[in-house]
Design a protein around this motif. Structure first.
Motif, mmCIF file in Angstrom:
data_model
loop_
_atom_site.group_PDB
_atom_site.id
_atom_site.type_symbol
_atom_site.label_atom_id
_atom_site.label_comp_id
_atom_site.label_asym_id
_atom_site.label_seq_id
_atom_site.Cartn_x
_atom_site.Cartn_y
_atom_site.Cartn_z
ATOM 1 N N GLU A 25 52.166 44.859 41.223
ATOM 2 C CA GLU A 25 52.030 43.716 40.329
ATOM 3 C C GLU A 25 52.316 42.409 41.053
ATOM 4 O O GLU A 25 51.601 41.419 40.866
ATOM 5 C CB GLU A 25 52.973 43.870 39.119
ATOM 6 C CG GLU A 25 52.465 44.917 38.142
ATOM 7 C CD GLU A 25 53.497 45.341 37.101
ATOM 8 O OE1 GLU A 25 53.363 46.452 36.580
ATOM 9 O OE2 GLU A 25 54.431 44.552 36.822
ATOM 10 N N ALA A 28 49.408 41.610 43.299
ATOM 11 C CA ALA A 28 48.253 41.181 42.502
ATOM 12 C C ALA A 28 48.445 39.738 42.045
ATOM 13 O O ALA A 28 47.532 38.914 42.152
ATOM 14 C CB ALA A 28 48.068 42.099 41.301
ATOM 15 N N GLU A 39 45.687 34.659 34.386
ATOM 16 C CA GLU A 39 45.915 35.883 33.612
ATOM 17 C C GLU A 39 45.514 35.692 32.149
ATOM 18 O O GLU A 39 45.707 34.620 31.573
ATOM 19 C CB GLU A 39 47.399 36.274 33.680
ATOM 20 C CG GLU A 39 47.645 37.625 33.040
ATOM 21 C CD GLU A 39 49.095 38.099 33.134
ATOM 22 O OE1 GLU A 39 49.927 37.393 33.757
ATOM 23 O OE2 GLU A 39 49.396 39.160 32.582
ATOM 24 N N TRP A 106 42.102 37.482 34.935
ATOM 25 C CA TRP A 106 42.564 38.817 35.335
ATOM 26 C C TRP A 106 43.513 39.350 34.280
ATOM 27 O O TRP A 106 44.049 38.592 33.467
ATOM 28 C CB TRP A 106 43.211 38.811 36.723
ATOM 29 C CG TRP A 106 44.555 38.155 36.830
ATOM 30 C CD1 TRP A 106 44.799 36.844 37.042
ATOM 31 C CD2 TRP A 106 45.842 38.797 36.761
ATOM 32 N NE1 TRP A 106 46.150 36.606 37.111
ATOM 33 C CE2 TRP A 106 46.811 37.794 36.940
ATOM 34 C CE3 TRP A 106 46.256 40.118 36.578
ATOM 35 C CZ2 TRP A 106 48.178 38.065 36.933
ATOM 36 C CZ3 TRP A 106 47.623 40.391 36.582
ATOM 37 C CH2 TRP A 106 48.564 39.357 36.757
ATOM 38 N N ILE A 108 46.218 42.961 33.198
ATOM 39 C CA ILE A 108 46.859 44.227 33.569
ATOM 40 C C ILE A 108 47.369 44.837 32.269
ATOM 41 O O ILE A 108 47.832 44.111 31.394
ATOM 42 C CB ILE A 108 48.008 43.978 34.574
ATOM 43 C CG1 ILE A 108 48.536 45.277 35.143
ATOM 44 C CG2 ILE A 108 49.136 43.173 33.967
ATOM 45 C CD1 ILE A 108 49.450 45.063 36.350
ATOM 46 N N LEU A 128 44.352 47.269 36.330
ATOM 47 C CA LEU A 128 44.433 45.876 36.759
ATOM 48 C C LEU A 128 42.979 45.455 36.938
ATOM 49 O O LEU A 128 42.234 46.154 37.631
ATOM 50 C CB LEU A 128 45.172 45.800 38.091
ATOM 51 C CG LEU A 128 45.090 44.465 38.817
ATOM 52 C CD1 LEU A 128 45.941 43.436 38.104
ATOM 53 C CD2 LEU A 128 45.538 44.604 40.253
ATOM 54 N N LEU A 305 45.743 51.956 37.956
ATOM 55 C CA LEU A 305 47.015 51.822 38.672
ATOM 56 C C LEU A 305 47.683 53.166 38.936
ATOM 57 O O LEU A 305 48.358 53.331 39.952
ATOM 58 C CB LEU A 305 47.949 50.881 37.903
ATOM 59 C CG LEU A 305 47.463 49.425 37.911
ATOM 60 C CD1 LEU A 305 48.404 48.533 37.125
ATOM 61 C CD2 LEU A 305 47.325 48.902 39.340
#
Ligand code: HAM
Length: 430
Positions: A25, A28, A39, A106, A108, A128, A305
């Motif tokens: 994480e 990323a 995000e 992006w 996750i 992700l 992931l």
């Protein structure tokens, strides 16, 4: 009553593994921030229609794998099986296109697919992903692939195979679809049952079949690449050239079709020996309009992931959270002072664990050793009476008495000593 356990296909991620997740994480966040991606967090459940229309009713994901339920208001809802459809819904709903230019997003989070659990396959898993919306430029294709490669390399995975294909335009695929069906029809009885079923519903997915007999039949099948228009072929050649310019290695896989219906032009996957596909993505130029938004060209990918971390776990052992100080105390006054000392140390930036057991010093020292702390603070009756502490460095056994009041002023020196003691014990980190 039986003990309640985690559901089949779901897993607890325990503290012993969490370092891997945090490392991925953190990498990323850094890499995506540097690439100017922002995000986005979308809901875990959405209206079922979103996935049926977005991913395609003929796909396995929609046809067999969705967690769909009626809520108390009798709405049909689905736990998201992937992230792209939700991001596109949010993009349209909030008019993000109206901001002009390219949106680089992006995400996750957990995704849900009712699949048969196995190695690297779960019913709740984490992705992700990135989505670059608002550009059909070939550089966008190369950019998102390069970011995935950067991320994989940053966490230490250098040996994944990047496989690349072009699915062309809708028209290219319609033409190819009929050629493929014409070729396969005479072999229908020899195909595996899934492929027989796909022959009418989703023939391109037959290319993905793992069945040996089907694969043999496919050896003589027409190739999608040959059905691509000249413009689609030229576009694909440019993407390859850009990847080569960036020093990114890839293999062309003319049978790569991906499992979701929204793809066009560039499609790609990162393959590992152990878990198969670790990540994949591609261009989805028609999806935004399909879901009621303005014509918007877009491309993205998602990495699983659990699969990524499964590979990392084989590369390096996990490192437990590094504790700076472990506090050992015994006796009423000492224990009260120890609680305060823990707070003083934490405020000065030290990771500090307080032993709460009141057990014999010997037992507490054993736990201090096992905690991995650099040093331990000891408070007994004598220290409590004269407001001091004993500081013992666990690697060397070196010990000194310090006045409690002097500790804040010693913080910098202690930080340096901890850094030095960690360097001495050079260990592999994940
Ligand atoms: P996908 O290929 O369906 O693409 O999933 C991406 C990755 O999620 C897979 O490569 C795999 O690592 C992981 N994954 C999928 N299913 C499971 C499972 N049951 N258990 C564990 N891991 C799994 C997508 O989902 C697209 N939305 C990617 C994308 C983004 N395309 C464009 N933008």
């Amino acid at each position: 009553m039986g003990l309640i356990q985690a559901q089949r296909g779901t897993r607890d991620i325990l503290p012993s593994e969490i370092a891997y997740w945090q490392q991925v994480e953190a990498a990323a966040r850094t890499i995506l921030h540097q690439a100017a991606f922002e995000e986005i967090r979308t809901p875990i459940f959405e209206q079922t229609d979103l996935f049926e229309r977005g991913i395609g009713e003929a796909t396995d994901v929609v046809g067999k794998e969705m967690y769909t339920f009626q809520d108390k208001g009798d709405r049909s809802l689905t736990l998201r099986p992937e992230g792209t459809a939700g991001v596109v819904r949010a993009f349209i709903e909030h008019g993000l296109h109206a901001q002009g230019g390219v949106q680089r997003l992006w995400y996750i989070g957990p995704m849900f697919r009712y699949e048969r659990p196995g190695t690297g396959r779960q019913r709740q898993f984490h992705q992700l992903g990135v989505e670059l919306l608002g550009s059909g430029d070939v550089r966008a294709d190369a950019e998102v692939i390069a970011i995935a490669v950067d991320l994989l390399q940053a966490v230490g995975l250098n040996d994944l195979q990047l496989e690349l294909n072009s699915l062309g335009t809708r028209d290219d695929r319609i033409q190819y679809r009929s050629l493929l069906v014409d070729y396969l029809m005479p072999y229908k009885a020899d195909l595996d049952p899934d492929s027989q079923d796909r022959l009418t519903r989703n023939p391109l997915r037959i290319l993905d079949s793992k069945d040996a007999k089907t694969q043999t039949i496919l050896q003589g099948a027409p190739l999608l690449g040959h059905s691509l228009s000249v413009a689609s072929q030229e576009r694909f050649a440019k993407v390859q050239q850009l990847l080569t310019n960036l020093g990114i290695g890839y293999t062309l896989n003319p049978k790569l079709v991906r499992g979701l219906d929204y793809y066009s032009h560039t499609a790609f996957e990162f393959q590992s020996k152990q878990f198969g596909t670790v990540g994949g993505g591609g261009r989805y130029d028609g999806l935004i309009a399909e879901l009621g938004g303005p014509e918007t060209l877009a491309i993205g990918w998602a990495i699983g992931l659990e699969r990524l971390i499964g590979l990392l776990q084989q590369l390096a052992p996990s490192q437990p959270t590094a504790i700076d100080f472990y506090i050992v105390s015994r006796g009423e006054a000492a224990e009260a002072q120890a609680l305060k000392l823990a707070q003083t140390l934490r405020h000065a930036g030290f990771v500090t664990e307080l032993d709460l057991s009141s057990s014999a010093f010997g037992k507490q020292f054993k736990r201090a050793d096992r905690s991995g702390a650099a040093a331990c603070f000891i408070l007994g009756d004598a220290e409590a009476a004269n407001q001091t502490v004993q500081l013992k460095w666990l690697a060397t056994g070196e010990q000194q008495a310090i006045a409690q009041a002097d500790l804040p002023a010693l913080a910098d020196t202690l930080h340096e000593q901890i850094a030095r003691s960690r360097n001495d014990r050079s260990t592999t980190t994940v």
